[in-house]
Every structure is written in C-alpha cells, then in structure tokens.
Design a protein around this motif. Structure first.
Motif, PDB file in Angstrom:
ATOM      1  N   ARG A   1       7.549  27.646   3.180  1.00 44.29           N
ATOM      2  CA  ARG A   1       6.982  27.265   1.882  1.00 44.29           C
ATOM      3  C   ARG A   1       5.723  28.074   1.582  1.00 44.29           C
ATOM      4  O   ARG A   1       5.560  28.615   0.495  1.00 44.29           O
TER       5      ARG A   1
ATOM      6  N   TYR B   1       0.833  -1.201   0.000  1.00 39.80           N
ATOM      7  CA  TYR B   1       0.000   0.000   0.000  1.00 39.80           C
ATOM      8  C   TYR B   1       0.865   1.249   0.000  1.00 39.80           C
ATOM      9  O   TYR B   1       1.720   1.417   0.871  1.00 39.80           O
ATOM     10  N   ARG B   2       0.652   2.073  -1.018  1.00 42.05           N
ATOM     11  CA  ARG B   2       1.338   3.365  -1.045  1.00 42.05           C
ATOM     12  C   ARG B   2       0.280   4.455  -0.994  1.00 42.05           C
ATOM     13  O   ARG B   2      -0.551   4.548  -1.900  1.00 42.05           O
TER      14      ARG B   2
ATOM     15  N   ALA C   1      -1.049  12.897   6.514  1.00 40.97           N
ATOM     16  CA  ALA C   1      -0.160  12.192   7.441  1.00 40.97           C
ATOM     17  C   ALA C   1       1.064  13.055   7.745  1.00 40.97           C
ATOM     18  O   ALA C   1       1.522  13.117   8.882  1.00 40.97           O
ATOM     19  N   GLY C   2       1.566  13.740   6.726  1.00 40.07           N
ATOM     20  CA  GLY C   2       2.733  14.587   6.916  1.00 40.07           C
ATOM     21  C   GLY C   2       2.432  15.741   7.856  1.00 40.07           C
ATOM     22  O   GLY C   2       3.218  16.054   8.747  1.00 40.07           O
TER      23      GLY C   2
ATOM     24  N   SER D   1       0.254  15.775  10.149  1.00 40.22           N
ATOM     25  CA  SER D   1      -0.002  15.310  11.514  1.00 40.22           C
ATOM     26  C   SER D   1       1.270  14.723  12.136  1.00 40.22           C
ATOM     27  O   SER D   1       1.239  14.286  13.287  1.00 40.22           O
ATOM     28  N   TYR D   2       2.372  14.693  11.388  1.00 39.22           N
ATOM     29  CA  TYR D   2       3.621  14.198  11.969  1.00 39.22           C
ATOM     30  C   TYR D   2       4.119  15.198  13.016  1.00 39.22           C
ATOM     31  O   TYR D   2       4.122  16.402  12.772  1.00 39.22           O
ATOM     32  N   GLY D   3       4.538  14.674  14.153  1.00 41.62           N
ATOM     33  CA  GLY D   3       4.931  15.573  15.245  1.00 41.62           C
ATOM     34  C   GLY D   3       6.361  16.062  15.111  1.00 41.62           C
ATOM     35  O   GLY D   3       7.214  15.735  15.919  1.00 41.62           O
ATOM     36  N   GLY D   4       6.603  16.843  14.079  1.00 41.13           N
ATOM     37  CA  GLY D   4       7.977  17.244  13.787  1.00 41.13           C
ATOM     38  C   GLY D   4       8.492  18.419  14.603  1.00 41.13           C
ATOM     39  O   GLY D   4       9.671  18.701  14.580  1.00 41.13           O
TER      40      GLY D   4
ATOM     41  N   ALA E   1      19.129  24.844  16.665  1.00 40.29           N
ATOM     42  CA  ALA E   1      18.001  25.088  15.769  1.00 40.29           C
ATOM     43  C   ALA E   1      16.734  25.570  16.485  1.00 40.29           C
ATOM     44  O   ALA E   1      16.123  26.545  16.042  1.00 40.29           O
TER      45      ALA E   1
ATOM     46  N   GLY F   1      10.847  22.766  13.832  1.00 41.90           N
ATOM     47  CA  GLY F   1      11.569  22.688  12.555  1.00 41.90           C
ATOM     48  C   GLY F   1      10.614  22.472  11.405  1.00 41.90           C
ATOM     49  O   GLY F   1      10.704  23.128  10.364  1.00 41.90           O
ATOM     50  N   GLN F   2       9.670  21.548  11.602  1.00 40.81           N
ATOM     51  CA  GLN F   2       8.709  21.255  10.541  1.00 40.81           C
ATOM     52  C   GLN F   2       7.783  22.451  10.308  1.00 40.81           C
ATOM     53  O   GLN F   2       7.445  22.769   9.169  1.00 40.81           O
TER      54      GLN F   2
ATOM     55  N   ARG G   1      -0.876  11.309   2.070  1.00 44.40           N
ATOM     56  CA  ARG G   1       0.486  11.636   2.513  1.00 44.40           C
ATOM     57  C   ARG G   1       0.543  13.047   3.085  1.00 44.40           C
ATOM     58  O   ARG G   1       1.239  13.324   4.059  1.00 44.40           O
TER      59      ARG G   1
ATOM     60  N   TRP H   1       9.576  25.146   8.392  1.00 50.09           N
ATOM     61  CA  TRP H   1       9.703  24.739   6.992  1.00 50.09           C
ATOM     62  C   TRP H   1       8.387  24.968   6.259  1.00 50.09           C
ATOM     63  O   TRP H   1       8.349  25.526   5.150  1.00 50.09           O
TER      64      TRP H   1
END
Lengths: 254, 177
Positions: free
Chosen positions: B39, B12-13, B22-23, B25-28, B123, B31-32, B19, B35
């Motif tokens: 953008r 599964y992709r 999911a991206g 909701s990523y706990g970055g 950072a 820094g995230q 994506r 970024w």
C-alpha cells in the motif's frame, strides 16, 4: 524459557477495560495472577473475575475451543482464550484486548451483530428445491472433501476481526462469511452457488480481500481461510465449482 | 419513590486514529507487513506519477519552466547550487526505484495466489522470496544511483535559463542533463 506443565508462573495481566456506564474510552488495568503451565489464558481471566475483580466481563461458553465465544486479542493476536496455554507464552506479561473492528459493549465483549449480519447475507444454508430422494442426497468422498476445510468454522470472528480491510470498512462481508459461502458453493448437493457468487461478486464482497493472510494465521480451527477466499474468486471468474480432478484420481460416476 | 434513570449504555467504537494504531500493533506477521508495504509503495508511486505528469506537461506548455524544474532535480535552484537539494532528489529517486521494484515483485506474488489458490499454503516462503529478489536488485541499484553523488555536480555551472523563445523545438541545443 522452557516451562513445564506444572511450573508456576507469576503473570502480569493487562486487560483492556471499558464500562459503558462510566468510561468515555477504554483503559488498561493490570492484575497479578499465578498460573501453571497447563492453565489456559481463559483460566487466568476467570481467576481475575472470580478472585480479584468480579466486574470483568467476557463471553465464554464451552471453554474447550468448540463454541467460539471467547475470541479475543491475546498478546496482540486474535485467538480463543481457551486454546492458548500459559506454558506457550513467551513472556510473563499477558495483554488481553477485545477483538478489533466490532463495537465494544463491555470489557472483552463486542457486538457481534454486524458479523452475523454479514454471515447471514451469503445464504449459509443448503438450497436444493429438487424433490428429496427417499434416502440421503448422496455425495462421493471427493465431492465431500472439496469443502471439508470450510465446514470446520465455528464463527468465532477471529478471522474477520484480524482482517485489515475489515478494520477499515465495516461493510466488507469479511473472511468468515466467505468461508461459510465456500462451504455451500462447492457442495455438490447445493443448487445456489450462482446466487452466492453473485452476492459476493461485489466491491464489498470477495474483491475487498487483499490477501493479507491475517485470517489464515488467526483461525483457531486451522482453516486455510485465504485459500478458500481465493477459490471463491476463481470460481467467480471460471464459473467452475466442481471437484478438481487431480492427476491420477479417477472421477466417480453415479 | 426512587427516581429511575434509564441510561442507555453506549458501545465503544474506536476512531480512525485508534484503529490505525491498534491495526499496526496487531501481530499479523509477514503477510500484514507485505500488505502494508504494498500500500505504502503504491502511494509513493502515485505521488511520483503526479509530479512526473506535471513536469512533463511543462515541456510543451512552459519550456523554460521545464528547464528550471529539471535543474532543481539536479540541485540548482535560481542559479545557485544547493547540495542538500541534489542529495534529496537522488535519495528520493532511489526510494522511487525501491517502491516500484517492491510493488512489482510483490504484485506478482499476489497474482500467483489469484491464479493458484493452493499456493496460499506457501505464503510465508513466497514473501521471503520477494524480499530476497528485492534485495538482490536493490543492492547494485543503490550503488549505481548513489555513486554519482561522490562526484561534484555537473549542473551547478549550468546557465539558469535558455534564451527567450520556443526552446525545445528542433534545432535547439539538447536539454542539459
């Protein structure tokens, strides 16, 4: 909540499940697990597999943070399931998902082939055609320290799959490959730094890095990944891969 | 004999939308976010530049259309004054300034990491400095940009169009602001 090591916690575990033979898309399944503070997330998942649902699929080998098999997204952040203790979880709800950016084969298992293909592309091995000395190829402690951080990589893919540019672009070599290139580029015994820099001097090489720092935060081995990538970028511009001489340090001569 | 069915399991992709979600909701961490803001503000500035190039092009090619366009920015459309138009463009202007200020300061932060890889260790603190500088600049700028909205528009009585002819040549009256 200050949980002690032996305090039991009733966890609600949400696992991202995908069975390639039945499912069109992944779905969530919820399990109840009782765990102690000193248990790890891996113990919780194994508890589900052993006592509740044996079809749950995951990779794990050493279970002690060395092999790097059980990288997964735990509560939204990449980590090794064997290195997160239950007492350190903020809430009693635990979400477990496969790492992002690689095809999911089943449940928490992803296809690592694209990851290792990128790894292989940077020549992650010592290249030195000079006649081998009768003893070891000697190196000063300073020269060894230059790439010490990047020798620690266990190829778990936590960094590469936490990287937004990698999520959007499968061709990007990713932080892990650059870290492993760094390990040999700055090794005084290696002779192929120029070749590796040439491979990485590409739109899909180091220049795809956007200094997001997700990789540095995700690394279970505490490698300063972004710094390593920046050093490779810098070496590309300056052509200098030697030991940085810091103030007060005395350069050793052979 | 049992029929053998060989089904090839499919990996599964996730699609672009999945994506993206999911991206996000990523706990970055910071820094995230920096970024992502970098953008988004970059796209905002690019859209402004596109509009700006088109309306400046009107100065030479269609002077009357240029006057018309500028009066729209002031809230006047076809000789009628519409306050939401004026407020919209003012707030949009503030958004543009915010985009430029954040993009510039954060850009300096990113360049600093390029010049000094060791600074990467700081950072999170660097991001806090960027946000502090951003707020320091944006608080007075916000007051300065939005304060004129408290007064009635100077534009609403403006004549819709100037007389025919090449208007913006030497000797013509200054363009209404």
């Amino acid at each position: 909540m200050a949980a002690t090591d032996t305090q039991k916690r009733k966890l609600t575990v949400k696992v991202h499940r995908y069975d390639p033979e039945r499912d069109q898309a992944p779905h969530w399944e919820t399990y109840q697990v009782e765990a102690e503070g000193h248990d790890r997330v891996l113990d919780v998942i194994q508890n589900i597999k052993w006592y509740q649902d044996e079809s749950l699929t995951l990779r794990r080998s050493c279970a002690h943070g060395v092999c790097g098999s059980d990288a997964m997204r735990i509560n939204g952040v990449n980590a090794l399931a064997c290195k997160i203790l239950i007492k350190n979880l903020r809430s009693d709800t635990l979400t477990v998902e496969p790492i992002l950016g690689l095809p999911v084969i089943k449940d928490l298992v992803v296809d690592m082939k694209p990851f290792f293909d990128h790894y292989k592309s940077v020549m992650p091995y010592l290249v030195n055609d000079e006649p081998a000395p009768t003893t070891e190829r000697l190196q000063s402690p300073e020269e060894r320290a230059r790439f010490d951080d990047t020798t620690k990589c266990i190829l778990c893919a936590c960094c590469t799959t936490s990287c937004p540019p990698f999520w959007g672009d499968r061709k990007y070599v990713g932080p892990a490959a650059i870290v492993n290139a760094h390990r040999f580029i700055f090794d005084s015994r290696d002779r192929a730094a120029a070749e590796r820099l040439e491979i990485l001097n590409d739109a899909e090489g180091v220049w795809r890095c956007r200094t997001v720092f997700n990789c540095t935060n995700a690394c279970p081995r505490d490698i300063p990944v972004t710094q390593a990538i920046q050093e490779v970028k810098r070496a590309m511009l300056t052509g200098d891969v030697g030991v940085e001489e810091e103030e007060g340090a005395v350069a050793l001569t052979a | 004999m049992a029929q053998t069915l060989i089904t090839r399991p499919r990996a599964y992709r996730p699609g672009l939308w999945t994506r993206l979600r999911a991206g996000l909701s990523y706990g970055g961490g910071v820094g995230q976010w920096s970024w992502l803001f970098h953008r988004v503000t970059g796209i905002g500035i690019a859209i402004f530049l596109l509009i700006h190039i088109v309306d400046t092009f009107f100065v030479v090619a269609y002077p009357r259309l240029y006057d018309h366009t500028v009066s729209i920015y002031g809230g006047v459309f076809n000789g009628e004054y519409y306050w939401p138009l004026r407020w919209g463009f003012r707030v949009g202007e503030l958004g543009l300034i915010a985009c430029v200020v954040f993009h510039a300061i954060n850009g300096v932060r990113i360049i600093a990491f390029d010049f000094n890889p060791k600074a990467s260790a700081h950072a999170p603190m660097a991001f806090n400095l960027v946000m502090a500088a951003f707020l320091l600049i944006m608080v007075p700028v916000t007051v300065w940009v939005l304060l004129p909205l408290a007064e009635p528009s100077k534009h609403w009585k403006m004549p819709e169009a100037r007389p025919e002819g090449p208007a913006l040549v030497a000797g013509a009256e200054p363009a209404p602001r």
